[in-house]
Write a protein that holds these residues in place. Structure first.
Motif, PDB file in Angstrom:
ATOM      1  N   LYS A 149       2.117   1.823  -3.516  1.00 38.81           N
ATOM      2  CA  LYS A 149       1.032   2.259  -4.398  1.00 38.81           C
ATOM      3  C   LYS A 149       0.798   3.764  -4.212  1.00 38.81           C
ATOM      4  O   LYS A 149       0.706   4.516  -5.180  1.00 38.81           O
ATOM      5  CB  LYS A 149      -0.230   1.464  -4.028  1.00 38.81           C
ATOM      6  N   GLN A 150       0.748   4.207  -2.958  1.00 40.18           N
ATOM      7  CA  GLN A 150       0.495   5.618  -2.693  1.00 40.18           C
ATOM      8  C   GLN A 150       1.712   6.484  -3.048  1.00 40.18           C
ATOM      9  O   GLN A 150       1.563   7.643  -3.418  1.00 40.18           O
ATOM     10  CB  GLN A 150       0.050   5.797  -1.234  1.00 40.18           C
ATOM     11  N   GLN A 201       0.835  -1.210   0.000  1.00 43.38           N
ATOM     12  CA  GLN A 201       0.000   0.000   0.000  1.00 43.38           C
ATOM     13  C   GLN A 201       0.870   1.262   0.000  1.00 43.38           C
ATOM     14  O   GLN A 201       0.566   2.245  -0.680  1.00 43.38           O
ATOM     15  CB  GLN A 201      -0.912  -0.004   1.220  1.00 43.38           C
ATOM     16  N   GLU A 239       1.109   7.052  -6.667  1.00 43.84           N
ATOM     17  CA  GLU A 239      -0.060   7.936  -6.836  1.00 43.84           C
ATOM     18  C   GLU A 239       0.285   9.404  -6.561  1.00 43.84           C
ATOM     19  O   GLU A 239      -0.255  10.305  -7.195  1.00 43.84           O
ATOM     20  CB  GLU A 239      -1.197   7.489  -5.906  1.00 43.84           C
ATOM     21  N   MET A 286       4.413  -5.426  -6.447  1.00 46.64           N
ATOM     22  CA  MET A 286       4.638  -3.975  -6.359  1.00 46.64           C
ATOM     23  C   MET A 286       4.929  -3.340  -7.714  1.00 46.64           C
ATOM     24  O   MET A 286       4.708  -2.149  -7.891  1.00 46.64           O
ATOM     25  CB  MET A 286       5.804  -3.684  -5.415  1.00 46.64           C
TER      26      MET A 286
END
Ligand code: VNL
Length: 392
Positions: A235-236, A232, A239, A264
């Motif tokens: 991912k962020q 996570q 982003e 990943m």
């Protein structure tokens, strides 16, 4: 004819003599209470350790010193009061000779007073806050400590062009340990900490913290997140556009955990971490371990698996040394100063602290064949927990 009868008779008496002994051995199997988060946000840790424990028994047999071993597996769902209640039940009702597992720091600390009171060895296979082994003289740890894994990275960074760092850690014991160990060594070696950020353990949202990292424009962000959470974070990171910002991501190997690394994607490529285990560790012991693990479990082992595997090694070797005697003091004494070759490399138990002494490797995420791996490129040998080493 006569001779045969005599032999038969002798055989029968040997058999009757042997019977009570056999019956006793069967009723007194050595039980190991294995408490793990099998459900909830940290279930990957439970799944990895359970698979490793099973594999150890498959490869080494399910009896030691003439006594059969029995695993009693319990799911604490990652909740400390559940861990404590389960430990109590395992000691009182199941009469376990060992408690083992303990996926997170609060889960390792909660049952420690019970281990002390009942004199039952508590093998900590996962949790990694430095102080844990001080919670009971019956705790022996087969995982690692955060300061042990962090200090080598704090030394590597300033020698490799990283002078200004923001730290970002999960807000509980191991995160606090990582933050402090990194800051102290990095600052002493000429680095500059710009800020120290902490994200909650439960339901973390990294976005606002990553924005603060972006605004501070450091050379690198140093991260600690517990096993399973790195996906996570990555991912962020993408982003928020941090992968294109020139800000490097470095951390302890918990963030590029072998269990989730493959999912990943390219953002992980080139990430530098320090840790005690990589599935890519180049040794005959590790090649055999990874191959057998994949075959038995159907997935790749991570550092949690190796903690579980070596924890079982402690159980087996301690029982061999005591000749099957399960008195807690004797078992813990037998584990102290034990040394062996683990899939992670050479390890030993520090007789003073009951922590594991081990190599820490500097690694870089690379694609090897079709998979992403933490490829080791430097070794710091025989690292002790630096916090306890400093206490003396
Ligand atoms: C802990 C430390 C947990 C490192 C972790 O993953 C980890 C802990 C669940 O001590 O709570 O990677």
């Amino acid at each position: 004819m006569k001779r045969r009868t005599v032999l038969k008779g002798l055989g029968a008496s040997v058999a009757t003599l042997a019977l009570p002994h056999v019956a006793r051995a069967e009723s007194s199997a050595v039980r190991i209470g294995l408490i793990l988060p099998m459900t909830g946000p940290f279930a990957s840790t439970g799944r990895q350790i359970e698979a490793a424990v099973k594999l150890y028994m498959q490869r080494n047999g399910d009896a030691v010193a003439g006594r059969k071993l029995e695993i009693v597996l319990k799911d604490d769902t990652g909740t400390a009061d559940v861990t404590k209640r389960l430990a109590q039940e395992l000691i009182v009702n199941d009469k376990v000779s060992f408690l083992a597992g303990f996926g997170l720091t609060p889960l390792a600390l909660a049952p420690a007073p019970l281990a002390t009171q009942a004199k039952v060895p508590q093998i900590v296979m996962a949790a990694a806050t430095s102080t844990i082994t001080e919670a009971s003289p019956f705790i022996v740890r087969s995982s690692f400590t955060l300061p042990q894994a962090t200090v080598p990275l704090a030394e590597w960074a300033p020698k490799n062009g990283i002078k200004r760092v923001v730290s970002l850690v999960t807000d509980y014991g191991p995160g606090h340990d990582a933050e402090k160990a990194f800051k102290e060594r990095f600052s002493a070696d000429g680095g500059q900490m710009l800020s120290e950020l902490r994200v909650p353990l439960r339901n973390p949202d990294f976005a606002p913290f990553l924005q603060r990292v972006a605004d501070a424009k450091p050379d690198a962000v140093f991260v600690f997140v517990p096993s399973g959470v790195g996906a996570q974070l990555m991912k962020q990171f993408v982003e928020r556009g941090l992968d294109k910002s020139g800000i490097r991501l470095i951390g302890t190997g918990d963030v590029t955990d072998d269990d989730i690394l493959n999912d990943m994607g390219d953002v992980a490529l080139g990430v530098i971490t320090t840790h005690h285990y990589s599935a890519a560790h180049d040794s005959p012991e590790n090649k055999a371990f990874v191959e057998a693990f994949r075959k038995a479990a159907g997935f790749r082992p991570n550092f949690m698996a190796v903690g579980g595997y070596d924890g079982m090694h402690l159980v087996y070797e301690a029982l061999k040394k005591t000749n099957g005697d399960t008195a807690g003091e004797g078992l813990v004494a037998a584990m102290k100063a034990m040394a062996w070759t683990s899939p992670r490399g050479p390890v030993s138990i520090d007789p003073q602290t009951r922590d594991i002494v081990q190599n820490i490797y500097v690694r870089k995420v690379e694609k090897v064949g079709a998979e992403l791996f933490n490829v080791e490129f430097a070794t710091i040998p025989n690292v002790k927990d630096p916090v306890k080493a400093a206490k003396g």
